[in-house]
Design a protein around this motif. Structure first.
Motif, mmCIF file in Angstrom:
data_model
loop_
_atom_site.group_PDB
_atom_site.id
_atom_site.type_symbol
_atom_site.label_atom_id
_atom_site.label_comp_id
_atom_site.label_asym_id
_atom_site.label_seq_id
_atom_site.Cartn_x
_atom_site.Cartn_y
_atom_site.Cartn_z
ATOM 1 N N LEU A 94 0.832 -1.205 0.000
ATOM 2 C CA LEU A 94 0.000 0.000 0.000
ATOM 3 C C LEU A 94 0.864 1.251 0.000
ATOM 4 O O LEU A 94 0.598 2.208 -0.739
ATOM 5 N N GLY A 95 1.922 1.252 0.834
ATOM 6 C CA GLY A 95 2.830 2.398 0.863
ATOM 7 C C GLY A 95 3.528 2.604 -0.466
ATOM 8 O O GLY A 95 3.679 3.747 -0.937
ATOM 9 N N ILE A 132 12.289 -0.284 4.255
ATOM 10 C CA ILE A 132 11.891 -0.759 2.931
ATOM 11 C C ILE A 132 11.340 0.385 2.076
ATOM 12 O O ILE A 132 11.710 0.540 0.903
ATOM 13 N N LEU A 133 10.482 1.201 2.649
ATOM 14 C CA LEU A 133 9.872 2.283 1.871
ATOM 15 C C LEU A 133 10.892 3.365 1.524
ATOM 16 O O LEU A 133 10.835 3.952 0.429
ATOM 17 N N ARG A 134 11.823 3.627 2.412
ATOM 18 C CA ARG A 134 12.862 4.627 2.100
ATOM 19 C C ARG A 134 13.786 4.100 1.004
ATOM 20 O O ARG A 134 14.211 4.854 0.121
ATOM 21 N N ARG A 135 14.075 2.817 1.047
ATOM 22 C CA ARG A 135 14.894 2.230 -0.013
ATOM 23 C C ARG A 135 14.133 2.216 -1.336
ATOM 24 O O ARG A 135 14.717 2.444 -2.407
ATOM 25 N N MET A 144 -0.077 7.210 -6.618
ATOM 26 C CA MET A 144 -1.038 8.186 -6.101
ATOM 27 C C MET A 144 -0.411 9.556 -5.872
ATOM 28 O O MET A 144 -1.058 10.465 -5.370
ATOM 29 N N ARG A 145 0.855 9.690 -6.220
ATOM 30 C CA ARG A 145 1.558 10.966 -6.078
ATOM 31 C C ARG A 145 1.527 11.480 -4.637
ATOM 32 O O ARG A 145 1.498 12.684 -4.395
ATOM 33 N N THR A 146 1.523 10.555 -3.705
ATOM 34 C CA THR A 146 1.646 10.933 -2.301
ATOM 35 C C THR A 146 3.098 11.298 -2.043
ATOM 36 O O THR A 146 4.011 10.641 -2.551
ATOM 37 N N SER A 147 3.352 12.328 -1.262
ATOM 38 C CA SER A 147 4.724 12.729 -0.982
ATOM 39 C C SER A 147 5.471 11.599 -0.295
ATOM 40 O O SER A 147 4.879 10.785 0.421
ATOM 41 N N SER A 148 6.769 11.544 -0.526
ATOM 42 C CA SER A 148 7.587 10.484 0.039
ATOM 43 C C SER A 148 7.477 10.454 1.564
ATOM 44 O O SER A 148 7.326 9.382 2.166
ATOM 45 N N HIS A 149 7.521 11.608 2.178
ATOM 46 C CA HIS A 149 7.449 11.684 3.643
ATOM 47 C C HIS A 149 6.123 11.123 4.147
ATOM 48 O O HIS A 149 6.092 10.315 5.094
ATOM 49 N N ALA A 150 5.025 11.524 3.501
ATOM 50 C CA ALA A 150 3.698 11.069 3.944
ATOM 51 C C ALA A 150 3.536 9.570 3.707
ATOM 52 O O ALA A 150 3.008 8.853 4.570
ATOM 53 N N ALA A 151 4.002 9.090 2.560
ATOM 54 C CA ALA A 151 3.862 7.672 2.253
ATOM 55 C C ALA A 151 4.577 6.818 3.283
ATOM 56 O O ALA A 151 4.080 5.766 3.701
ATOM 57 N N VAL A 152 5.745 7.276 3.719
ATOM 58 C CA VAL A 152 6.521 6.506 4.691
ATOM 59 C C VAL A 152 5.935 6.649 6.091
ATOM 60 O O VAL A 152 5.632 5.655 6.764
#
Length: 449
Positions: free
Chosen positions: A95-96, A133-136, A103-111
């Motif tokens: 989902l992240g 994982i999400l930061r990588r 969904m063009r969610t900002s990286s910070h928000a997605a993580v």
């Protein structure tokens, strides 16, 4: 007990949280085999805001549409699959990734919001893993990783991609694209309650963008919640795809005729038949699923058809594959057989179908269709018409099924659907996206006198 009834016995046990709820829904759909139609209402009821329900729908269905890609990304980033109760966290991760990539969610928000969902789902010990994982995923631009498997490129199961490639070699690319698109929202206006121009005027007043398809159809061209549309409660319309609406037109019921909708639940086509010919003699709506038949009753009551037809409408709890279910029924002038099928034509509307169906299902479904078709044919009057329909695009369930039936029944012949049949083509196969319609199949059969 049906799967739908079982689904309603489960509930999320974590506190309400959008991303945790979306991951829970995916977990129930993909790991426990529940359908999105069963599960999504359970998370919607925890979500009071319309915009949040829309986000849930887009997120869950979005992950289901591009699942093979997300699984490739997950395998690149997660050394060992998670097991048992921790398996739900894999769905949180996907989902992240979907939020970040599609969904063009900002990286910070997605993580950060995905990590918070891990904590809500009572797995705080995995929050560091998910964060890494999400930061990588972002740092290494994993979304640009080349997908090499043909079926994964188009986000279909391997068996389905192979089957469709054999059936539609010339337009497989466009077909796959349409199957993964978002489904349009068509309404069938109940002309027994309100005229098409008057209903469109109500849409104009509500500032709802739409497109008119006379004599009774409207395409809604923006995101809306169905119950918020004008005259929902009073039966002004039904939600029904444009392809499915063709059933009543093709059946051509005449005043006084006795009609059977053989696999009726939840009653959408029964309502369409009534609205196309209010003066029909009697209509029987049969289905074997009692839970879904309760929806048939609700829908026909909302449309005011129950009150309008009174004794001319009978809802039958019966199994059309069992000849005994027809023992107390009359012979019919017209029969609509919307047969059980793989539902491969409506994947864009219900993307979880891709992951619930298997290649081995097709033969069993075809055998069931054959039984129901034979039973319905025996209940049709000489000179009567049977309209065979599926929401499938697999030839085995459609043209091949009808060709075999015609070969084994000397009293059956095709009543051609004008412009859609010729010597090399049995029935009318609609592919997803044609005139914005779902994938659908129709064949019209007439019984000799």
């Amino acid at each position: 007990m049906t799967s739908a009834q079982n689904a309603y016995r489960i509930r999320p046990t974590h506190k309400a949280h959008l991303r945790a709820d979306a991951a829970w829904a995916l977990f129930q759909i993909l790991e426990h085999g529940h359908s999105s139609r069963e599960i999504m209402p359970l998370v919607f009821e925890r979500t009071p805001k319309a915009k949040d329900r829309a986000w849930l729908q887009e997120s869950v269905f979005g992950v289901l549409r591009v699942l093979p890609r997300l699984q490739v990304y997950l395998r690149l980033l997660l050394e060992k699959p998670l097991k048992s109760q921790q398996k739900i966290i894999e769905h949180v991760i996907m989902l992240g990734m979907f939020q970040s990539a599609f969904m063009r969610t900002s990286s910070h928000a997605a993580v950060s919001e995905t990590v918070e969902a891990v904590k809500v789902l009572k797995a705080p010990q995995l929050s560091g893993l998910v964060n890494a994982i999400l930061r990588r995923f972002e740092r290494e631009k994993i979304v640009e990783h080349e997908i090499t498997q043909a079926h994964a490129k188009v986000n279909l199961p391997k068996w389905l991609f192979r089957t469709l490639s054999e059936a539609y070699p010339e337009n497989i690319d466009s077909l796959c694209e349409q199957m993964n698109a978002k489904a349009p929202l068509f309404l069938r206006i109940n002309l027994m309650e309100i005229g098409l121009p008057d209903y469109c005027e109500l849409l104009n007043k509500a500032q709802i963008a739409h497109e008119i398809h006379p004599p009774r159809t409207v395409l809604i061209k923006q995101n809306v919640e169905i119950p918020s549309l004008p005259l929902y409660e009073s039966g002004g319309f039904s939600v029904q795809d444009y392809a499915a609406q063709k059933s009543a037109d093709l059946l051509q019921v005449q005043p006084g005729e006795v009609v059977l909708d053989a696999c009726a639940a939840p009653g959408g086509k029964t309502g369409a038949i009534i609205e196309a010919c209010p003066a029909l003699g009697h209509i029987y709506a049969m289905d074997t699923d009692e839970h879904r038949q309760s929806k048939t009753r609700e829908n026909l009551k909302r449309l005011n058809h129950t009150k309008r037809l009174k004794a001319r409408l009978t809802i039958v709890n019966g199994d059309a594959s069992d000849p005994a279910s027809f023992s107390s029924l009359p012979l019919f002038d017209k029969i609509l057989l919307d047969a059980p099928c793989t539902a491969t034509g409506i994947i864009r509307k219900h993307p979880d179908i891709k992951w619930h169906r298997k290649a081995s299902d097709v033969e069993a479904i075809c055998q069931l269709q054959q039984k129901i078709l034979a039973n319905c044919w025996a209940q049709l009057k000489p000179g009567g018409v049977l309209l065979y329909a599926t929401c499938s695009i697999l030839p085995q369930e459609n043209s091949q099924q009808i060709t075999a039936f015609l070969a084994s029944h000397s009293d059956a012949s095709l009543l051609a659907i004008q412009g859609h049949e010729h010597d090399q083509q049995v029935g009318w196969q609609i592919l997803p996206g044609e005139q914005n319609m779902d994938g659908f199949f129709y064949a019209r059969l007439i019984k000799s006198l």
